[in-house]
Design a protein around this motif. Structure first.
Motif, PDB file in Angstrom:
ATOM      1  N   GLN A 153     113.634  40.222 -42.482  1.00 45.77           N
ATOM      2  CA  GLN A 153     113.906  40.594 -43.876  1.00 45.77           C
ATOM      3  C   GLN A 153     115.267  40.032 -44.290  1.00 45.77           C
ATOM      4  N   ASP A 154     115.445  39.903 -45.606  1.00 43.25           N
ATOM      5  CA  ASP A 154     116.550  39.108 -46.151  1.00 43.25           C
ATOM      6  C   ASP A 154     117.943  39.525 -45.687  1.00 43.25           C
ATOM      7  N   ASP A 155     118.169  40.846 -45.576  1.00 46.79           N
ATOM      8  CA  ASP A 155     119.539  41.273 -45.306  1.00 46.79           C
ATOM      9  C   ASP A 155     119.830  41.360 -43.810  1.00 46.79           C
ATOM     10  N   THR A 156     118.958  40.787 -43.008  1.00 39.12           N
ATOM     11  CA  THR A 156     119.138  40.915 -41.561  1.00 39.12           C
ATOM     12  C   THR A 156     119.558  39.589 -40.962  1.00 39.12           C
ATOM     13  N   TYR A 157     120.543  39.658 -40.087  1.00 37.77           N
ATOM     14  CA  TYR A 157     120.932  38.454 -39.365  1.00 37.77           C
ATOM     15  C   TYR A 157     120.092  38.402 -38.092  1.00 37.77           C
ATOM     16  N   PRO A 158     119.412  37.250 -37.803  1.00 37.16           N
ATOM     17  CA  PRO A 158     118.496  37.190 -36.651  1.00 37.16           C
ATOM     18  C   PRO A 158     119.233  37.494 -35.346  1.00 37.16           C
ATOM     19  N   THR A 159     118.640  38.395 -34.552  1.00 31.60           N
ATOM     20  CA  THR A 159     119.241  38.758 -33.269  1.00 31.60           C
ATOM     21  C   THR A 159     118.307  38.388 -32.124  1.00 31.60           C
ATOM     22  N   LEU A 160     117.192  37.752 -32.456  1.00 31.93           N
ATOM     23  CA  LEU A 160     116.153  37.523 -31.461  1.00 31.93           C
ATOM     24  C   LEU A 160     115.346  36.319 -31.910  1.00 31.93           C
ATOM     25  N   ALA A 161     114.962  35.444 -30.951  1.00 26.28           N
ATOM     26  CA  ALA A 161     114.151  34.278 -31.328  1.00 26.28           C
ATOM     27  C   ALA A 161     112.660  34.552 -31.159  1.00 26.28           C
ATOM     28  N   ALA A 162     112.298  35.331 -30.136  1.00 22.73           N
ATOM     29  CA  ALA A 162     110.871  35.533 -29.913  1.00 22.73           C
ATOM     30  C   ALA A 162     110.638  36.739 -29.013  1.00 22.73           C
ATOM     31  N   VAL A 163     109.413  37.283 -29.094  1.00 23.38           N
ATOM     32  CA  VAL A 163     108.939  38.245 -28.102  1.00 23.38           C
ATOM     33  C   VAL A 163     107.679  37.626 -27.492  1.00 23.38           C
TER      34      VAL A 163
END
Lengths: 242, 855
Positions: free
Chosen positions: B657-667
């Protein structure tokens, strides 16, 4: 009761001493006199004779060292500061030599001042003030400020302020001192008229000409009443003193 | 000059006669002078300047030489501590003999400086250590022995009280850890520069300083003054030199090497100081202004008489200005003398808080002279307008006893409006310019706007008086009287307005900054979730961490999270695509690829529908890949780091979602990872289902750190407003209140003394003594309210402008954020004037003058 004979102001053996010891000044010494409704009394005397002190006593601005001052039968000493202030708002009108209008207030506001201070609604106070201005002959100046009036006009406003409402004692301290003689006469005529209408008036002056407007003259020297006349013309009195 | 003498004599007599007013002005000007002088004395004394510090750093040596970079050639500023750098070249460290030769055969005494860890009664601490032969006269002054004796052999050291306080006594062995020397403490000695930090000193080798703990070879040199040429020669040999001769008598600044001749930011510093000085000067001038206005009015009659007897306007002006000169001069001297005294008294108090020894008592005379000039200038400036008006007064009106100011001029409000316009334009331009030059333009615009506002105040006051007809008596009187005596009212209102403008500007800036922080906040975890993260941890450590958290947080669900770890990593690629799936990300959970059957709940910023889609793919043996753009495919290529295995599996592409900085590439599903053959292990511990309090968080954090210092605990609580912002806003409001109270009080009491004849008249017509109170309170209300309203309006100009450079930095596309602290502003405009009016009302004596005569 005949209103003309009722006493409005009564000073009974009033003494006022300023300072103590070496600097002691006896401004008034055991002065007694009465002013009745409808009467104009002139108080005369040289500078320092205690004329102004007498007037501040009569208005409750200062208290006597001994003796009593009564206005309309009430001993001023029995009233507190607030009570004396109320009395000045409702019963006493002051007129000073230097007019003492408040420059920040217009003519009608100056005249309405005692009533407003007494809690009268502003509309009613102003209506009464306009009526008072009408009586002293300057209704058209109601909304002017003191700085834009001549001395005579200012003193008329001051007299209107002194008589507005149902005040019965007018204390005038050299009311014509700062005016030319013609204007001065008009002011005294106004005062006389107010007294004839039922008020009691005290006029402090040092001009015999003005004392002629009075019913009686009280002559002060060094704080003592040296003479009191009933019907004698003031000029005669003054001649006899010299 | 002789006419000035007359003016000053008149002013001096007048100042002595009107004691109350004189004291008011004295206090108003002397106080800031006193405060700044005291602060300056303390700052200058605690600051150990180059020359003062030389003995502390050099002992009695002529120079200190160090070889910090293994002999790479260097350049340095006059004091190498101020700046030094290598300038390339091969390491070729100079020998002691070479250095001595370069210094003309100086005697060298080896000295090493650094810090080492040591055992304390609470655990491990750090001690600042110096290895030098303290018995050598050249080291005199580096340490001061207070008890015991100086060390003689490499097995002996001296320490300071701070070391003793951590569990040692004279005669003990200082525990520096295994593989290090264990010297005996033979004396107690204070370092000449460090006051509270633990320090130790002993001969070379006694404390185990060497290249391992960052100590470089160094010497104290004795053998005559070391010139700048010699310093430069040693620089090329790879040594840095602190030379007594160079510091005491530095060469011209042009000698500083080009590499180190950076712009020290002095320009912006000067601009900031200039702005502060101008604002402070303005405030003092405005606060002191009413007193001079009243003084000038009191003198009006004598000035008019002077004019009537042939005095020129210039002479009238001089008499009033001389008042400023006399009072300002007295206040400046008083403030400086008391300020130096206050600084001297404050020193021991401040020293107690400082970790360094202060220098000798230091009165910075050039600064002090400047501060005194400031005091004098503010008084003279405060007298300028009253003087100008006094010179132009209507002699006839004054002699006739009329008391009002002239009607307001039309020109100055027009100029005021023009200045306000310039202020707005500057602010807008500054806002457009952005950070860098923008702030100064905006601060400048604040000053221009405030000056413009001051010129508009008379018109506003006249307007208020005109509109006052229907107000109750006291308020009406106060409003009209304020307008009639503009020379004293205007500066008071302007002082309040300037204060409020400043507070509003800062307030808007602060809360907008806060709004930006909140607006740009990106959660690390889903709201209310917690996690233990760490790096370089063995599986056993993770088990222990999970146990610890379970113990500290009963009732919480503690789940180890598995991910690709060890030496392995996995690259993701959309089949046929070339763009990376994520432009930027930061690893939030120990690995960029987690392994499991669902996207863990604590990963923030994923829609519920996406979670379901993800679970379906993971059950299928596929992979969930996170992207920052829309990807349509349903397959993905995985490449296992160095192993080179590449497989293609079903995939769900999920956008954060827009206000989130990515902390993970994949599960990835366990099957997919197994096919890749990469190592999998625990990478983090998820904690859910517990409402973690801040105390619990603190406990868990400590427990986790005890297991392994590389592990940490974090609870996502969403954006937490900084306590500081509240406090700063409160301080701003309090400051505003104090200045408003000061300005209002002085103006009110001056007005009361000016209004004596009016009050006497009021008394004569029967006003009760309380009336004086209500008039004073009304006057304060008029001054405070008009000032606050104008100030708040003006404060918006730079306030809104400053949010642009503050919250919309050039390199981001967010902002600008604008948050107006309405509570603060309403408090300033409505609450504070009412409060000051109440205070003034209470402080005023309820007594009317009984003498019905003009003074």
């Amino acid at each position: 009761m005949n209103p003309l004979s009722s006493t409005v102001l009564h000073l009974d053996t009033v003494t006022r001493i300023h300072g103590e010891g070496a600097t002691e000044v006896r401004a008034l010494r055991e002065v007694s006199f009465r002013v009745a409704a409808g009467e104009l009394v002139a108080v005369m005397g040289p500078s320092g004779s205690g004329k102004s002190t007498l007037l501040t006593m009569a208005g409750g601005l200062d208290a006597p060292t001994s003796g009593t001052v009564s206005v309309e039968g009430v001993d001023l000493a029995t009233l507190g500061n607030a009570g004396r202030a109320r009395m000045r708002r409702t019963s006493v009108g002051y007129v000073f030599q230097d007019f003492n209008l408040i420059p920040a207030l217009s003519a009608v506001e100056n005249v309405a001042l005692p009533m407003e201070l007494d809690g009268v609604r502003s509309r009613a106070a102003r209506a009464a003030a306009r009526a008072a201005l009408e009586e002293v002959g300057i209704p058209e100046l109601a909304d002017r400020f003191p700085d834009h009036m001549s001395g005579g006009q200012q003193q008329r406003v001051a007299i209107a302020r002194a008589v507005v409402g149902e005040r019965r004692l007018i204390l005038a301290d050299e009311p014509t001192g700062a005016l030319d003689s013609e204007t001065g006469e008009e002011i005294l005529r106004l005062l006389r008229a107010r007294c004839d209408a039922g008020a009691a008036g005290v006029l402090v002056t040092h001009e015999a000409r003005h004392a002629a407007w009075a019913d009686r003259v009280v002559f002060l020297r060094d704080g003592v009443v040296v003479d009191e006349t009933g019907a004698d013309p003031a000029d005669v009195l003054l001649e006899s003193r010299r | 000059m002789s006419s000035w003498r007359l003016a000053i004599r008149l002013a001096r007599r007048d100042a002595l006669r009107a004691r109350g007013r004189s004291i008011l002005v004295l206090v108003m000007i002397a106080l800031p002078v006193l405060a700044v002088t005291a602060a300056d004395v303390v700052i200058q004394t605690q600051e150990v300047t180059g020359v003062e510090a030389l003995d502390r750093r050099l002992g009695t040596a002529d120079a200190q030489v160090t070889v910090p970079a293994e002999g790479r050639p260097m350049v340095q500023r006059f004091d190498p501590m101020d700046g030094a750098t290598t300038v390339g070249g091969k390491p070729d460290p100079p020998t002691e003999a070479e250095i001595s030769a370069a210094l003309g055969g100086a005697r060298l005494v080896e000295e090493r400086v650094g810090s080492v860890s040591y055992a304390t009664d609470k655990g491990i601490g750090y001690v600042e250590v110096t290895e030098v032969d303290l018995r050598d006269p050249v080291a005199d002054g580096l340490f001061e022995l207070t008890s015991g004796r100086l060390p003689e052999t490499a097995g002996e050291v001296v320490v300071n009280d701070a070391v003793l306080d951590s569990g040692y006594a004279l005669g003990d062995t200082l525990d520096l850890g295994r593989q290090n020397p264990a010297p005996t403490i033979v004396g107690i000695a204070d370092s000449a520069s460090l006051r509270t930090a633990p320090t130790a000193a002993g001969p070379i080798g006694s404390l185990g300083l060497d290249a391992r703990n960052g100590a470089s070879p160094g010497w104290l040199a004795e053998g005559g003054p070391v010139s700048w040429d010699a310093v430069e020669a040693l620089n090329t040999m790879g040594a840095l030199v602190l030379s007594r001769a160079v510091i005491e008598d530095p060469p011209p600044a042009s000698e500083i090497p080009e590499e180190l001749n950076w712009d020290s930011g002095d320009d912006s510093m000067v601009a900031a100081v200039a702005l502060i000085v101008v604002m402070a000067l303005l405030e003092v001038v405005l606060l002191a202004g009413p007193a001079f206005a009243v003084t000038a009015r009191r003198q009006a009659r004598s000035l008019a008489l002077m004019s009537a007897t042939g005095g020129t306007p210039a002479q009238s002006r001089r008499v009033v200005l001389a008042g400023g000169l006399v009072l300002g001069g007295a206040a400046a001297v008083l403030g400086v003398v008391l300020g130096i005294g206050a600084g001297w008294l404050l020193l021991p108090v401040v020293q107690r808080w400082s970790s360094h020894w202060f220098g000798p008592f230091d009165v910075p005379w050039p600064h002090v002279a400047g501060i005194a000039m400031f005091g004098l200038a503010s008084a003279v400036l405060a007298a300028v307008v009253p003087a100008w008006i006094a010179a132009r007064q209507d002699v006839v009106a004054v002699l006739a006893g009329r008391r009002a100011d002239r009607p307001p001029s039309v020109r100055s409000p027009i100029l005021g409006v023009v200045l306000l316009g310039i202020g707005v334009a500057m602010a807008a331009y500054g806002a457009a310019a952005g950070s860098g030059s923008g702030e100064f333009l905006i601060a400048g615009s604040a000053i221009v706007a405030v000056l413009g506002m001051i010129l508009v105040v008379p018109v506003v006051v006249a307007g208020v008086a005109r509109a006052a007809g229907r107000l109750p008596l006291s308020t009406r009187y106060a409003a009209r009287d304020a307008a009639r005596h503009r020379t004293r009212t205007v500066p008071a209102i302007a002082a309040v307005a300037a204060t409020v403008a400043g507070v509003v500007t800062l307030g808007i800036g602060l809360s907008s900054d806060e709004a930006e922080n909140e607006g740009t906040y990106t959660p690390s975890l889903a709201m209310g979730q917690a996690a233990v993260t760490g790096y370089d941890l063995r599986p056993a450590a993770w088990d222990e961490l999970a146990r610890v958290v379970d113990r500290e947080l009963p009732g919480a669900t503690v789940t180890p999270m598995t991910g690709v770890g060890g030496e392995d990593w996995v690259d993701l690629q959309e089949p046929g695509g070339s763009a990376p799936l994520l432009d930027e990300m930061s690893v939030g959970f120990g690995s960029s690829m987690l392994v499991g059957r669902s996207v863990p709940d604590l990963v923030p910023g994923i829609a519920a529908a996406d979670r379901e889609r993800a679970a379906a793919v993971l059950a299928d043996g596929g992979v969930v890949a996170f992207t920052d753009h829309d990807v349509a495919g349903d397959e993905i290529e995985l490449m296992a780091g160095e192993r080179g295995t590449t497989i293609r599996v079903p995939a769900a592409y999920v956008r954060f979602q827009d206000d989130t900085y990515p902390t993970l590439a994949a599960v990835a599903s366990p099957e997919a990872v197994e096919r890749l053959g990469v190592d999998v292990g625990t990478v983090a511990v998820a904690v859910a289902g517990a409402d973690v309090s801040t105390e619990q968080e603190q406990d868990v954090t400590e427990a986790v750190a005890a297991v392994n210092p590389n592990a940490g605990f974090y609870v996502e609580r969403g954006y937490q407003a900084e306590e500081n912002t509240r406090i700063v806003q409160f301080v701003l409001a309090a400051l505003g209140a104090i200045l408003m109270l000061g300005g209002t009080l002085t103006a009110t009491f001056l007005a009361l003394s000016d209004a004596r004849p009016d009050l006497a008249t009021l008394s004569a017509v029967g006003a009760s003594p309380r009336r004086r109170r209500s008039i004073a309170a009304s006057y304060a209300l008029v001054v405070g309210f008009v000032g606050a309203l104008l100030g708040a309006a003006v404060g918006f100009i730079p306030g809104i402008a400053i949010t642009y450079p503050l919250t919309a930095p050039a390199y981001t596309d967010t902002g600008p954020y604008l948050d107006v602290p309405w509570a603060l502003i309403v408090g300033l405009v409505v609450g504070l004037p009412l409060l000051t009016a109440a205070i003034v009302g209470l402080c005023t004596r309820a007594r009317l003058p009984m003498v019905a005569r003009l003074d």
